[in-house]
Design a protein around this motif. Structure first.
Motif, PDB file in Angstrom:
ATOM      1  N   VAL A  15       3.240  -5.284  14.266  1.00 29.14           N
ATOM      2  CA  VAL A  15       2.970  -6.127  15.436  1.00 29.14           C
ATOM      3  C   VAL A  15       1.669  -5.683  16.108  1.00 29.14           C
ATOM      4  CG1 VAL A  15       3.786  -6.777  17.728  1.00 29.14           C
ATOM      5  CG2 VAL A  15       5.384  -6.714  15.808  1.00 29.14           C
ATOM      6  N   GLY A  16       1.468  -4.363  16.195  1.00 29.21           N
ATOM      7  CA  GLY A  16       0.232  -3.859  16.775  1.00 29.21           C
ATOM      8  C   GLY A  16      -0.980  -4.289  15.988  1.00 29.21           C
ATOM      9  N   ASN A  17      -0.866  -4.282  14.662  1.00 30.20           N
ATOM     10  CA  ASN A  17      -1.984  -4.730  13.835  1.00 30.20           C
ATOM     11  C   ASN A  17      -2.243  -6.225  14.007  1.00 30.20           C
ATOM     12  OD1 ASN A  17      -2.682  -5.674  10.578  1.00 30.20           O
ATOM     13  ND2 ASN A  17      -4.046  -4.274  11.644  1.00 30.20           N
ATOM     14  N   GLU A  18      -1.178  -6.995  14.193  1.00 33.02           N
ATOM     15  CA  GLU A  18      -1.357  -8.425  14.447  1.00 33.02           C
ATOM     16  C   GLU A  18      -2.136  -8.641  15.746  1.00 33.02           C
ATOM     17  OE1 GLU A  18      -0.776 -11.011  12.614  1.00 33.02           O
ATOM     18  OE2 GLU A  18       0.184  -9.924  10.969  1.00 33.02           O
ATOM     19  N   ARG A  19      -1.851  -7.831  16.757  1.00 36.87           N
ATOM     20  CA  ARG A  19      -2.594  -7.936  18.010  1.00 36.87           C
ATOM     21  C   ARG A  19      -4.062  -7.589  17.787  1.00 36.87           C
ATOM     22  NH1 ARG A  19       2.034  -5.289  20.237  1.00 36.87           N
ATOM     23  NH2 ARG A  19       0.898  -3.301  20.260  1.00 36.87           N
ATOM     24  N   TYR A  20      -4.291  -6.555  16.998  1.00 40.77           N
ATOM     25  CA  TYR A  20      -5.663  -6.129  16.707  1.00 40.77           C
ATOM     26  C   TYR A  20      -6.429  -7.230  15.974  1.00 40.77           C
ATOM     27  CZ  TYR A  20      -9.439  -3.499  14.440  1.00 40.77           C
ATOM     28  OH  TYR A  20     -10.660  -3.066  13.976  1.00 40.77           O
ATOM     29  N   VAL A  21      -5.807  -7.825  14.969  1.00 41.94           N
ATOM     30  CA  VAL A  21      -6.446  -8.882  14.198  1.00 41.94           C
ATOM     31  C   VAL A  21      -6.742 -10.089  15.085  1.00 41.94           C
ATOM     32  CG1 VAL A  21      -6.123 -10.529  12.310  1.00 41.94           C
ATOM     33  CG2 VAL A  21      -5.450  -8.143  12.006  1.00 41.94           C
ATOM     34  N   ALA A  22      -5.844 -10.357  16.011  1.00 45.73           N
ATOM     35  CA  ALA A  22      -5.998 -11.514  16.891  1.00 45.73           C
ATOM     36  C   ALA A  22      -6.864 -11.212  18.116  1.00 45.73           C
ATOM     37  CB  ALA A  22      -4.624 -12.003  17.336  1.00 45.73           C
ATOM     38  N   THR A 190      10.836   8.206   5.770  1.00 46.12           N
ATOM     39  CA  THR A 190      10.380   7.112   4.913  1.00 46.12           C
ATOM     40  C   THR A 190       8.885   7.270   4.699  1.00 46.12           C
ATOM     41  OG1 THR A 190      12.087   5.592   5.727  1.00 46.12           O
ATOM     42  CG2 THR A 190      10.141   4.612   4.693  1.00 46.12           C
ATOM     43  N   ILE A 191       8.449   7.201   3.439  1.00 46.42           N
ATOM     44  CA  ILE A 191       7.030   7.326   3.104  1.00 46.42           C
ATOM     45  C   ILE A 191       6.604   6.053   2.390  1.00 46.42           C
ATOM     46  CG2 ILE A 191       5.261   8.694   1.935  1.00 46.42           C
ATOM     47  CD1 ILE A 191       7.172  11.067   1.981  1.00 46.42           C
ATOM     48  N   ILE A 192       5.639   5.345   2.950  1.00 43.52           N
ATOM     49  CA  ILE A 192       5.178   4.090   2.364  1.00 43.52           C
ATOM     50  C   ILE A 192       3.655   4.071   2.305  1.00 43.52           C
ATOM     51  CG2 ILE A 192       7.195   2.806   3.175  1.00 43.52           C
ATOM     52  CD1 ILE A 192       5.425   1.616   5.350  1.00 43.52           C
ATOM     53  N   GLY A 193       3.123   3.129   1.534  1.00 40.54           N
ATOM     54  CA  GLY A 193       1.683   2.959   1.427  1.00 40.54           C
ATOM     55  C   GLY A 193       1.228   1.687   2.111  1.00 40.54           C
ATOM     56  N   ALA A 194      -0.058   1.646   2.435  1.00 36.43           N
ATOM     57  CA  ALA A 194      -0.633   0.461   3.064  1.00 36.43           C
ATOM     58  C   ALA A 194      -2.128   0.435   2.784  1.00 36.43           C
ATOM     59  CB  ALA A 194      -0.377   0.463   4.575  1.00 36.43           C
ATOM     60  N   GLU A 195      -2.706  -0.754   2.907  1.00 35.87           N
ATOM     61  CA  GLU A 195      -4.146  -0.904   2.707  1.00 35.87           C
ATOM     62  C   GLU A 195      -4.742  -1.702   3.863  1.00 35.87           C
ATOM     63  OE1 GLU A 195      -7.420  -2.642  -0.527  1.00 35.87           O
ATOM     64  OE2 GLU A 195      -5.316  -3.220  -0.661  1.00 35.87           O
ATOM     65  N   TYR A 196      -5.814  -1.172   4.437  1.00 34.18           N
ATOM     66  CA  TYR A 196      -6.530  -1.830   5.523  1.00 34.18           C
ATOM     67  C   TYR A 196      -7.727  -2.581   4.950  1.00 34.18           C
ATOM     68  CZ  TYR A 196      -9.501  -2.270   9.691  1.00 34.18           C
ATOM     69  OH  TYR A 196     -10.298  -2.743  10.706  1.00 34.18           O
ATOM     70  N   ASP A 197      -7.855  -3.834   5.320  1.00 38.09           N
ATOM     71  CA  ASP A 197      -8.983  -4.652   4.885  1.00 38.09           C
ATOM     72  C   ASP A 197     -10.073  -4.566   5.948  1.00 38.09           C
ATOM     73  OD1 ASP A 197     -10.799  -6.709   4.267  1.00 38.09           O
ATOM     74  OD2 ASP A 197      -9.238  -7.939   3.342  1.00 38.09           O
ATOM     75  N   VAL A 198     -11.186  -3.924   5.617  1.00 34.06           N
ATOM     76  CA  VAL A 198     -12.233  -3.721   6.611  1.00 34.06           C
ATOM     77  C   VAL A 198     -12.899  -5.038   7.009  1.00 34.06           C
ATOM     78  CG1 VAL A 198     -12.689  -1.353   5.867  1.00 34.06           C
ATOM     79  CG2 VAL A 198     -14.007  -3.233   4.871  1.00 34.06           C
ATOM     80  N   ALA A 199     -12.754  -6.072   6.202  1.00 30.27           N
ATOM     81  CA  ALA A 199     -13.374  -7.363   6.504  1.00 30.27           C
ATOM     82  C   ALA A 199     -12.555  -8.165   7.511  1.00 30.27           C
ATOM     83  CB  ALA A 199     -13.569  -8.182   5.229  1.00 30.27           C
ATOM     84  N   THR A 200     -11.231  -8.072   7.416  1.00 32.31           N
ATOM     85  CA  THR A 200     -10.363  -8.887   8.266  1.00 32.31           C
ATOM     86  C   THR A 200      -9.655  -8.082   9.354  1.00 32.31           C
ATOM     87  OG1 THR A 200      -8.388  -8.612   6.875  1.00 32.31           O
ATOM     88  CG2 THR A 200      -9.919 -10.404   6.324  1.00 32.31           C
ATOM     89  N   GLY A 201      -9.551  -6.764   9.172  1.00 31.08           N
ATOM     90  CA  GLY A 201      -8.812  -5.932  10.117  1.00 31.08           C
ATOM     91  C   GLY A 201      -7.322  -5.894   9.859  1.00 31.08           C
ATOM     92  N   ARG A 202      -6.872  -6.567   8.836  1.00 32.35           N
ATOM     93  CA  ARG A 202      -5.439  -6.666   8.570  1.00 32.35           C
ATOM     94  C   ARG A 202      -4.947  -5.528   7.691  1.00 32.35           C
ATOM     95  NH1 ARG A 202      -2.245 -10.638   9.744  1.00 32.35           N
ATOM     96  NH2 ARG A 202      -4.008 -12.055  10.102  1.00 32.35           N
ATOM     97  N   VAL A 203      -3.762  -5.029   7.981  1.00 27.25           N
ATOM     98  CA  VAL A 203      -3.117  -3.994   7.178  1.00 27.25           C
ATOM     99  C   VAL A 203      -2.006  -4.628   6.343  1.00 27.25           C
ATOM    100  CG1 VAL A 203      -1.767  -1.864   7.200  1.00 27.25           C
ATOM    101  CG2 VAL A 203      -3.625  -2.180   8.860  1.00 27.25           C
ATOM    102  N   ASN A 204      -2.044  -4.378   5.049  1.00 29.87           N
ATOM    103  CA  ASN A 204      -1.015  -4.848   4.141  1.00 29.87           C
ATOM    104  C   ASN A 204      -0.145  -3.662   3.735  1.00 29.87           C
ATOM    105  OD1 ASN A 204       0.433  -6.408   2.179  1.00 29.87           O
ATOM    106  ND2 ASN A 204      -0.918  -5.573   0.588  1.00 29.87           N
ATOM    107  N   PHE A 205       1.121  -3.704   4.094  1.00 30.01           N
ATOM    108  CA  PHE A 205       2.052  -2.638   3.735  1.00 30.01           C
ATOM    109  C   PHE A 205       2.644  -2.905   2.368  1.00 30.01           C
ATOM    110  CE2 PHE A 205       1.778  -2.337   8.318  1.00 30.01           C
ATOM    111  CZ  PHE A 205       1.794  -0.974   8.548  1.00 30.01           C
ATOM    112  N   PHE A 206       2.765  -1.856   1.545  1.00 29.35           N
ATOM    113  CA  PHE A 206       3.311  -1.991   0.213  1.00 29.35           C
ATOM    114  C   PHE A 206       4.821  -1.859   0.264  1.00 29.35           C
ATOM    115  CE2 PHE A 206      -0.762   0.213  -1.508  1.00 29.35           C
ATOM    116  CZ  PHE A 206      -1.517  -0.869  -1.089  1.00 29.35           C
ATOM    117  N   ASN A 207       5.498  -2.519  -0.657  1.00 32.36           N
ATOM    118  CA  ASN A 207       6.955  -2.370  -0.774  1.00 32.36           C
ATOM    119  C   ASN A 207       7.280  -0.990  -1.331  1.00 32.36           C
ATOM    120  OD1 ASN A 207       7.449  -4.989   0.129  1.00 32.36           O
ATOM    121  ND2 ASN A 207       7.249  -5.843  -1.937  1.00 32.36           N
TER     122      ASN A 207
END
Length: 207
Positions: A15-22, A190-207
């Motif tokens: 949700v925080g990342n959605e605020r950042y992107v928006a 819980t340990i998970i991975g994610a990738e930040y897109d420097v072009a869009t600011g969006r974080v994609n969390f991996f399953n």
């Protein structure tokens, strides 16, 4: 000390990342440290991220001072000091979520890809140590990509290498520390991975 469940924290980060992107994020909590932080910290998440200046972790998740325990190293690689830092935070603060955060256009991953393509490429011994930690995650990708007769799309290859590197770091944290492995198996971490897109600011969390 009661800590938030990993799933709740993950949703907070999303949700925080959605605020950042928006462009709705508020960085006000970063301006003046609350007096309560002097006595203790109680981070909701542990972030192992890249030291790239384009990836300011608290900002992209719209979190305040004291909310995140952040470890930054080029290529978000896993080494004993990073594992020890995560063990410390997980045990000391009871934080239940670890996120390995890679990002697009990662210079460290690109350096590793270039080293595979050009074995004579020279790096300083210290930079080479980072490249060597990334190499196993992208080596198989390179072998597959070079097996055919077609030309390699380097941008796509580096994108895939970034994700492979994140997944390898997640695996190393889950299986490279008895402390962390026991906590994961017990459902306390819980340990998970994610990738930040420097072009869009969006974080994609991996399953």
């Amino acid at each position: 000390m009661t800590n938030l469940d990993a799933n709740i924290v993950l949703e907070m980060l999303q949700v925080g990342n959605e605020r950042y992107v928006a462009n709705l994020a508020s960085t006000e909590p970063l301006r003046i440290p609350p007096p309560t932080l002097v006595a203790e910290q109680k981070p909701n998440a542990i972030i192992l991220g890249c030291s790239d200046a384009r990836v300011p972790v608290e900002l992209i998740f719209d979190q305040g001072l004291g909310d995140l325990f952040v470890i930054r190293v080029a290529g978000n690689v896993v080494a004993p000091s990073q594992i020890g830092s995560i063990e410390f935070a997980a045990e000391k603060f009871g934080t239940q979520l670890v996120v390995v955060l890679g990002h697009s256009h990662c210079g460290a991953v690109t350096a590793c890809v270039e080293a595979l393509a050009n074995p004579d490429q020279y790096y300083s011994p210290n930079l080479q140590s980072i490249v060597d930690r990334i190499r196993p995650s992208v080596y198989n990708l390179h072998e597959i990509a070079t097996a055919g007769d077609g030309e390699i799309d380097m941008d796509e290859f580096i994108d895939r290498a970034v994700r492979a590197n994140v997944r390898m770091s997640v695996s190393q944290l889950k299986h490279g520390s008895r402390i962390l492995e026991d906590m994961v198996n017990a459902g306390r971490l819980t340990i998970i991975g994610a990738e930040y897109d420097v072009a869009t600011g969006r974080v994609n969390f991996f399953n």
